[in-house]
Motif scaffolding. Structure first.
Motif, PDB file in Angstrom:
ATOM      1  N   ARG A  57      53.477 109.483  85.026  1.00 61.36           N
ATOM      2  CA  ARG A  57      52.582 109.782  86.144  1.00 61.36           C
ATOM      3  C   ARG A  57      52.829 111.204  86.617  1.00 61.36           C
ATOM      4  NH1 ARG A  57      54.809 104.987  88.957  1.00 61.36           N
ATOM      5  NH2 ARG A  57      55.153 106.481  90.628  1.00 61.36           N
ATOM      6  N   SER A  58      51.763 111.908  86.958  1.00 64.91           N
ATOM      7  CA  SER A  58      51.876 113.326  87.303  1.00 64.91           C
ATOM      8  C   SER A  58      52.785 113.574  88.501  1.00 64.91           C
ATOM      9  CB  SER A  58      50.498 113.943  87.539  1.00 64.91           C
ATOM     10  OG  SER A  58      49.851 113.306  88.618  1.00 64.91           O
ATOM     11  N   GLU A  59      52.755 112.681  89.507  1.00 62.91           N
ATOM     12  CA  GLU A  59      53.612 112.902  90.669  1.00 62.91           C
ATOM     13  C   GLU A  59      55.092 112.763  90.310  1.00 62.91           C
ATOM     14  OE1 GLU A  59      52.260 108.560  90.915  1.00 62.91           O
ATOM     15  OE2 GLU A  59      51.323 110.476  90.445  1.00 62.91           O
ATOM     16  N   LEU A  60      55.412 111.910  89.344  1.00 63.11           N
ATOM     17  CA  LEU A  60      56.798 111.799  88.891  1.00 63.11           C
ATOM     18  C   LEU A  60      57.205 113.032  88.108  1.00 63.11           C
ATOM     19  CD1 LEU A  60      57.113 108.082  87.756  1.00 63.11           C
ATOM     20  CD2 LEU A  60      57.899 109.124  89.873  1.00 63.11           C
ATOM     21  N   LEU A  61      56.290 113.550  87.314  1.00 62.40           N
ATOM     22  CA  LEU A  61      56.565 114.756  86.544  1.00 62.40           C
ATOM     23  C   LEU A  61      56.866 115.926  87.478  1.00 62.40           C
ATOM     24  CD1 LEU A  61      56.705 115.969  83.721  1.00 62.40           C
ATOM     25  CD2 LEU A  61      54.266 116.422  83.878  1.00 62.40           C
ATOM     26  N   GLU A  62      56.108 116.042  88.567  1.00 66.92           N
ATOM     27  CA  GLU A  62      56.348 117.104  89.556  1.00 66.92           C
ATOM     28  C   GLU A  62      57.714 116.927  90.210  1.00 66.92           C
ATOM     29  OE1 GLU A  62      54.635 119.900  90.318  1.00 66.92           O
ATOM     30  OE2 GLU A  62      53.382 119.374  88.610  1.00 66.92           O
ATOM     31  N   ASP A  63      58.082 115.678  90.549  1.00 67.25           N
ATOM     32  CA  ASP A  63      59.389 115.413  91.149  1.00 67.25           C
ATOM     33  C   ASP A  63      60.519 115.811  90.200  1.00 67.25           C
ATOM     34  OD1 ASP A  63      58.207 114.435  93.421  1.00 67.25           O
ATOM     35  OD2 ASP A  63      58.553 112.316  92.944  1.00 67.25           O
ATOM     36  N   VAL A  64      60.373 115.470  88.928  1.00 67.50           N
ATOM     37  CA  VAL A  64      61.392 115.813  87.933  1.00 67.50           C
ATOM     38  C   VAL A  64      61.497 117.324  87.793  1.00 67.50           C
ATOM     39  CG1 VAL A  64      61.949 115.707  85.473  1.00 67.50           C
ATOM     40  CG2 VAL A  64      61.239 113.641  86.682  1.00 67.50           C
ATOM     41  N   LYS A  65      60.340 117.994  87.741  1.00 75.08           N
ATOM     42  CA  LYS A  65      60.333 119.450  87.607  1.00 75.08           C
ATOM     43  C   LYS A  65      61.025 120.101  88.808  1.00 75.08           C
ATOM     44  CE  LYS A  65      56.312 121.227  86.761  1.00 75.08           C
ATOM     45  NZ  LYS A  65      55.016 121.937  86.835  1.00 75.08           N
ATOM     46  N   ASP A  66      60.679 119.648  90.025  1.00 78.97           N
ATOM     47  CA  ASP A  66      61.294 120.198  91.233  1.00 78.97           C
ATOM     48  C   ASP A  66      62.794 119.953  91.251  1.00 78.97           C
ATOM     49  OD1 ASP A  66      58.793 121.023  92.015  1.00 78.97           O
ATOM     50  OD2 ASP A  66      58.484 119.382  93.453  1.00 78.97           O
ATOM     51  N   SER A  67      63.200 118.769  90.842  1.00 81.59           N
ATOM     52  CA  SER A  67      64.624 118.427  90.792  1.00 81.59           C
ATOM     53  C   SER A  67      65.367 119.304  89.789  1.00 81.59           C
ATOM     54  CB  SER A  67      64.787 116.951  90.427  1.00 81.59           C
ATOM     55  OG  SER A  67      66.126 116.607  90.320  1.00 81.59           O
ATOM     56  N   ASN A  68      64.754 119.539  88.635  1.00 83.13           N
ATOM     57  CA  ASN A  68      65.379 120.392  87.620  1.00 83.13           C
ATOM     58  C   ASN A  68      65.519 121.831  88.106  1.00 83.13           C
ATOM     59  OD1 ASN A  68      65.688 118.315  85.811  1.00 83.13           O
ATOM     60  ND2 ASN A  68      63.847 118.797  84.667  1.00 83.13           N
ATOM     61  N   ILE A  69      64.511 122.323  88.804  1.00 85.83           N
ATOM     62  CA  ILE A  69      64.571 123.681  89.340  1.00 85.83           C
ATOM     63  C   ILE A  69      65.686 123.786  90.366  1.00 85.83           C
ATOM     64  CG2 ILE A  69      63.332 125.353  90.784  1.00 85.83           C
ATOM     65  CD1 ILE A  69      60.766 124.449  89.303  1.00 85.83           C
ATOM     66  N   ALA A  70      65.767 122.785  91.261  1.00 89.02           N
ATOM     67  CA  ALA A  70      66.814 122.790  92.285  1.00 89.02           C
ATOM     68  C   ALA A  70      68.194 122.721  91.640  1.00 89.02           C
ATOM     69  CB  ALA A  70      66.617 121.623  93.247  1.00 89.02           C
TER      70      ALA A  70
END
Length: 76
Positions: A44-57
């Protein structure tokens, strides 16, 4: 973007081996069934965004820790 209208139990075929089927429609919610090879990642796109944000952090935190570690090693 291609926009298609589909009714209950109708499908969309992507490539040779991926099928998206309308499973149910209820109160504005559409449930999809997806048949795809195991090698295809489906998220799901919202999960993908969460994972991306978490990886950046995480990468920013790791970078700060790495700099601190290097500084302490240089001092020694």
């Amino acid at each position: 973007m291609l926009v298609l209208a589909r009714k209950l139990n109708e499908s969309i075929v992507l490539g040779d081996d991926t099928v998206i089927k309308i499973i149910s429609i209820d109160k504005g919610v559409v449930k999809l069934g997806i048949e795809a090879p195991k090698s295809v990642s489906i998220m799901r796109s919202e999960l993908l965004e969460d994972v991306k944000d978490s990886n950046i952090a995480s990468s920013k935190e790791a970078s700060l820790d790495d700099v601190s570690l290097l500084r302490s090693l240089i001092k020694k």
